[in-house]
Design an enzyme around this catalytic site. Structure first.
Site, short mmCIF file in Angstrom:
data_model
loop_
_atom_site.label_atom_id
_atom_site.label_comp_id
_atom_site.label_asym_id
_atom_site.label_seq_id
_atom_site.Cartn_x
_atom_site.Cartn_y
_atom_site.Cartn_z
N GLY A 106 -42.31 -20.52 -42.97
CA GLY A 106 -42.86 -21.87 -43.01
C GLY A 106 -43.84 -22.10 -44.15
CG ASN A 120 -36.49 -20.93 -34.59
OD1 ASN A 120 -36.52 -21.63 -33.58
ND2 ASN A 120 -37.48 -20.11 -34.94
N GLY A 169 -35.48 -21.81 -40.34
CA GLY A 169 -36.35 -22.66 -39.54
C GLY A 169 -36.35 -24.09 -40.07
N GLY A 170 -37.36 -24.41 -40.87
CA GLY A 170 -37.56 -25.77 -41.37
C GLY A 170 -36.30 -26.45 -41.90
CD GLU A 176 -37.56 -14.89 -38.88
OE1 GLU A 176 -37.03 -15.85 -39.46
OE2 GLU A 176 -38.17 -14.99 -37.81
CG HIS A 221 -40.08 -16.54 -34.19
ND1 HIS A 221 -41.25 -17.08 -34.68
CD2 HIS A 221 -39.10 -16.89 -35.06
CE1 HIS A 221 -40.98 -17.73 -35.81
NE2 HIS A 221 -39.68 -17.63 -36.06
CB SER A 266 -39.70 -20.04 -47.06
OG SER A 266 -40.95 -20.29 -46.45
CE LYS A 302 -39.73 -21.97 -37.15
NZ LYS A 302 -40.73 -21.40 -38.03
P1 PGA Z 1 -38.80 -21.15 -41.87
O1 PGA Z 1 -38.78 -20.45 -40.42
O2 PGA Z 1 -37.37 -21.12 -42.38
O3 PGA Z 1 -39.30 -22.54 -41.63
O4 PGA Z 1 -39.70 -20.33 -42.72
C1 PGA Z 1 -38.04 -19.29 -40.21
C2 PGA Z 1 -38.27 -18.82 -38.81
O5 PGA Z 1 -39.32 -19.09 -38.25
O6 PGA Z 1 -37.42 -18.17 -38.22
#
Ligand code: PGA
Length: 256
Positions: free
Chosen positions: A179, A12, A240-241, A173, A101, A219, A14
């Site tokens: 994040g 993702n 995500g990140g 999630e 989300h 995360s 974002k």
């Molecule tokens: P993250 O994001 O891996 O940065 O925590 C996950 C997500 O938002 O799906």
């Protein structure tokens, strides 16, 4: 895609990257994973990139197999909804779409009832919706994790039927883990997966409910991914990140 035996790793992006940056990321990722066939890869870029990136992935030869997903879509079919993007529009380029989300819920006040509509509209346009659910820190601290998951599933899936289950995915999630670097313990994820499976069975009373893929997100990084992938009942990850770094994301994919 979405076979229960093959894991699915979703990126993702974002609201990050320009089209050319995302294209470079995809090409590097493809090279880095050349010959790897162990996972389904779904890349969800910003909506402005869907057309270009879809073209690129269709031109990629051999493995890994990558498809494009969208991060969001309108619950409406079409019409006077300035700024919105419909399922029909994204279905030309995307195979998957994220629904509900936590950032949509938090910053855009997206409700479970709206997500229910999105699930049904997405399926009508042959998209595979990934319903994202999970409790906030406050809900967790108040002991409301279970009820939150039950409510999000009961309402979010209220407009689909058992025959749709083969085309949906659920991503657990926990909001406090997204994040933040404060990732969930594998045991907590395992409990959530069991709860999701039993709730799906309760809602749909169908064997199909047990084959719905369940992903974990929050995360996820190179160091913690394997512990989730080893859990019974898990079918992949939503990243995500770490997906903005092609080396990290490739390493996570290779663990699948
Ligand atoms: P993250 O994001 O891996 O940065 O925590 C996950 C997500 O938002 O799906």
């Amino acid at each position: 895609m979405n076979t229960p035996t093959k894991l699915t790793i979703v990126a993702n992006l974002k609201m990050n990257t320009t089209v050319s940056e995302a294209s470079l990321l995809l090409n590097r990722l493809h090279k880095e994973l050349e010959g790897f066939n162990g996972a389904n890869i779904v890349v969800c870029p910003p909506a402005t990139h869907l057309f270009a990136l879809h073209r690129e992935v269709t031109e990629f030869k051999g493995t890994p197999h990558m498809v494009i997903g969208a991060q969001n879509m309108s619950e409406h079919e079409e019409g006077a909804y300035t700024g919105e993007i419909s399922a029909e529009m994204i279905a030309d380029f995307a195979k998957y779409v994220l629904v509900g989300h936590s950032e949509r819920r938090k910053y855009f006040d997206e409700k479970d009832t709206v997500d229910a509509q999105k699930m049904s509209v997405a399926l009508r346009h042959s998209l595979k919706p990934i319903l994202c659910i999970g409790e906030t820190e406050q809900q967790r601290n108040n002991g409301h994790t279970k009820q939150t998951i039950l409510d999000q599933l009961n309402v979010g899936l209220s407009e689909i039927t058992a025959s749709d289950l083969k085309n949906i995915t659920i991503a657990y999630e926990p909001v406090w883990a997204i994040g933040t670097g404060n990732f969930a313990k594998p045991a907590e994820v395992e409990t959530a997966i069991e709860l999701i499976k039993s709730t799906l069975q309760q809602i749909f009373q169908s064997d199909n409910s047990q084959t719905v893929p369940i992903l974990y997100g929050g995360s996820v990084d190179v160091d913690n991914a394997k512990a989730y992938l080893d859990l019974p009942g898990i079918n992949g990850l939503l990243v995500g990140g770490a997906s903005l770094n092609y080396k990290k994301f490739a390493q996570i994919v290779k663990l699948a």
